[in-house]
Design a protein around this motif. Structure first.
Motif, short mmCIF file in Angstrom:
data_model
loop_
_atom_site.label_atom_id
_atom_site.label_comp_id
_atom_site.label_asym_id
_atom_site.label_seq_id
_atom_site.Cartn_x
_atom_site.Cartn_y
_atom_site.Cartn_z
N LEU A 180 0.71 -1.24 0.16
CA LEU A 180 -0.04 0.00 0.03
C LEU A 180 0.85 1.23 -0.09
N ASN A 181 2.10 1.16 0.48
CA ASN A 181 2.99 2.39 0.36
C ASN A 181 3.32 2.76 -0.89
N LYS A 182 3.45 1.76 -1.90
CA LYS A 182 4.01 1.94 -3.06
C LYS A 182 2.79 2.02 -4.20
N VAL A 183 1.73 1.40 -3.77
CA VAL A 183 0.37 1.75 -4.99
C VAL A 183 -0.53 2.54 -4.37
N GLU A 184 -1.08 3.31 -5.38
CA GLU A 184 -2.04 4.41 -5.11
C GLU A 184 -3.27 3.85 -4.68
N LEU A 185 -3.69 4.45 -3.71
CA LEU A 185 -4.98 3.91 -3.03
C LEU A 185 -6.20 4.35 -4.18
N PRO A 186 -7.22 3.39 -4.15
CA PRO A 186 -8.44 3.82 -5.01
C PRO A 186 -9.39 4.85 -4.57
N LYS A 187 -9.56 5.60 -5.33
CA LYS A 187 -10.66 6.72 -4.71
C LYS A 187 -12.05 6.19 -4.60
N ARG A 188 -12.44 6.75 -3.42
CA ARG A 188 -13.78 6.46 -2.94
C ARG A 188 -14.94 6.68 -4.30
N PHE A 189 -15.49 5.61 -4.63
CA PHE A 189 -16.43 5.40 -5.82
C PHE A 189 -17.83 5.67 -5.55
N TYR A 190 -18.26 5.88 -4.13
CA TYR A 190 -19.69 5.68 -3.87
C TYR A 190 -19.75 6.98 -2.86
N LYS A 191 -21.25 7.06 -2.56
CA LYS A 191 -21.56 8.29 -1.79
C LYS A 191 -22.41 7.79 -0.69
N GLU A 192 -23.43 6.98 -0.66
CA GLU A 192 -24.19 6.42 0.31
C GLU A 192 -23.93 4.86 0.78
N VAL A 193 -23.80 4.71 1.96
CA VAL A 193 -23.49 3.42 2.44
C VAL A 193 -24.60 2.91 3.26
N GLY A 194 -25.04 1.81 3.13
CA GLY A 194 -26.23 1.32 4.07
C GLY A 194 -26.15 -0.15 4.19
N VAL A 195 -27.25 -1.05 4.69
CA VAL A 195 -27.18 -2.13 5.10
C VAL A 195 -28.47 -2.80 4.74
N GLY A 196 -28.67 -3.70 3.70
CA GLY A 196 -29.86 -4.27 3.43
C GLY A 196 -29.92 -5.67 3.42
N SER A 197 -31.35 -6.20 3.36
CA SER A 197 -31.29 -7.74 3.24
C SER A 197 -31.00 -8.03 1.59
N ALA A 198 -30.63 -9.33 1.66
CA ALA A 198 -30.06 -10.02 0.27
C ALA A 198 -30.27 -11.53 0.51
N PRO A 199 -30.65 -12.19 -0.46
CA PRO A 199 -30.62 -13.51 -0.64
C PRO A 199 -29.67 -14.17 0.16
N GLY A 200 -30.18 -14.68 1.25
CA GLY A 200 -29.34 -15.44 2.09
C GLY A 200 -28.59 -14.81 3.43
N GLY A 201 -29.38 -13.49 3.72
CA GLY A 201 -28.84 -12.84 4.72
C GLY A 201 -28.75 -11.24 4.47
N PHE A 202 -27.44 -10.55 4.99
CA PHE A 202 -27.62 -9.39 4.80
C PHE A 202 -26.44 -8.80 4.08
N ALA A 203 -26.44 -7.53 3.48
CA ALA A 203 -25.21 -6.98 2.94
C ALA A 203 -25.02 -5.63 2.96
N VAL A 204 -23.77 -5.15 2.81
CA VAL A 204 -23.71 -3.76 2.68
C VAL A 204 -24.10 -3.24 1.36
N THR A 205 -24.53 -1.78 1.25
CA THR A 205 -24.88 -1.55 -0.02
C THR A 205 -23.93 -0.02 -0.14
N LEU A 206 -23.55 -0.01 -1.21
CA LEU A 206 -22.63 1.23 -1.80
C LEU A 206 -23.58 1.77 -2.99
N ASP A 207 -24.08 2.86 -2.51
CA ASP A 207 -25.03 3.63 -3.53
C ASP A 207 -25.98 2.50 -4.12
N GLY A 208 -26.50 1.65 -3.03
CA GLY A 208 -27.53 0.36 -3.66
C GLY A 208 -26.94 -0.91 -4.28
#
Length: 258
Positions: A22-50
């Motif tokens: 990580l000290n040698k590789v450029e970090l990726p830019k944040r590509f999402y605005k909204e973070v949430g948690v929702g139901s998903a088949p088999g359980g729960f998942a993070v949502t990044l802009d849905g």
């Protein structure tokens, strides 16, 4: 020594690009605005802009525990302009579990048992006297608790020559892990790798030790060297990183067993 954890380390940055240096590789830019948690088949998942994050193998990161998904969401939400995987131990741990899949569950349990048979707590120093005494004070107390809890015995040894542990002891430890599900097994493997001890991981799972007691027992040798030689900055940084990983794994255990 531990095939799964070595493989998991290759996927520590799953879901947001692999950045092994990580000290040698450029970090990726944040590509999402909204973070949430929702139901998903088999359980729960993070949502990044849905949308649900995926692993490099394109597996959706879905977990059976809403609390775990919420903890991952906290790490995603805490990212600023760039995504720094070093600050996301929970995400990395869970992604490793998703990548492993249930087909690795039995092997994950067995890895902890194998580690316990060659455990940190069972191989003792013969000198110096102060270190020997500290190992006896801290490690013997853990072995006694485990022995009483499971009605088993251990055979500690001095030095590094392999000392087989009693077969009934290993079988009892194996049986104790039989109900560990995938995410818990991955967290226990992570703790085992961080501490160098399957026995400490099992003791924590059984409620025989607190997380702080586990951490202290895992660092008897290192703390002795610090007292003897003083603090080394590089070692301190490594320890802080391990502590972050340790705390994430402990948190997972508390959530899945709570």
């Amino acid at each position: 020594m531990r095939e799964f954890l070595e493989d998991a380390d290759k996927h520590r940055d799953d879901g947001y690009g692999r950045a092994q240096h990580l000290n040698k590789v450029e970090l990726p830019k944040r590509f999402y605005k909204e973070v949430g948690v929702g139901s998903a088949p088999g359980g729960f998942a993070v949502t990044l802009d849905g949308k649900t994050p995926r692993t490099p193998a394109q597996k959706p990161v879905v977990v059976p525990y809403q609390s775990v998904a919420a903890a991952m969401a906290e790490e995603w939400a805490a990212q600023q302009e760039f995504i720094d995987p070093k600050t996301m131990p929970m995400v990395r741990l869970i992604n490793s579990a998703v990548e492993a899949g249930d087909e690795r569950l039995e092997a994950l349990r067995e890895e902890i048992v194998k580690y316990s048979g060659n455990d940190l707590l069972l191989y003792r120093a013969d000198t110096p006297r102060e270190l020997v005494a500290e190992q006896e004070r801290v490690w013997d107390a853990v072995l006694i608790k485990l022995a009483r809890h499971f009605e088993i015995g251990f055979q500690p040894t001095i030095g590094i020559v392999h000392q087989p542990q009693p077969a009934p002891t290993l079988e009892r430890l194996r049986t104790s892990l039989a109900d560990a599900k995938l995410i818990e097994a991955v967290a226990l493997n992570s703790l085992t790798g961080i501490t160098g001890s399957g026995l400490l991981s099992i003791a924590l799972r059984e409620g025989l030790l607190t997380p702080e007691e586990v951490w202290t027992a895992a660092h008897v040798d290192e703390d002795y060297n610090v007292r003897l030689w003083g603090v080394v900055e590089e070692a301190t940084e490594r320890r802080a990183k391990r502590r972050m990983e340790f705390d994430a794994a402990v948190r997972v255990l508390e959530m899945v067993r709570g």
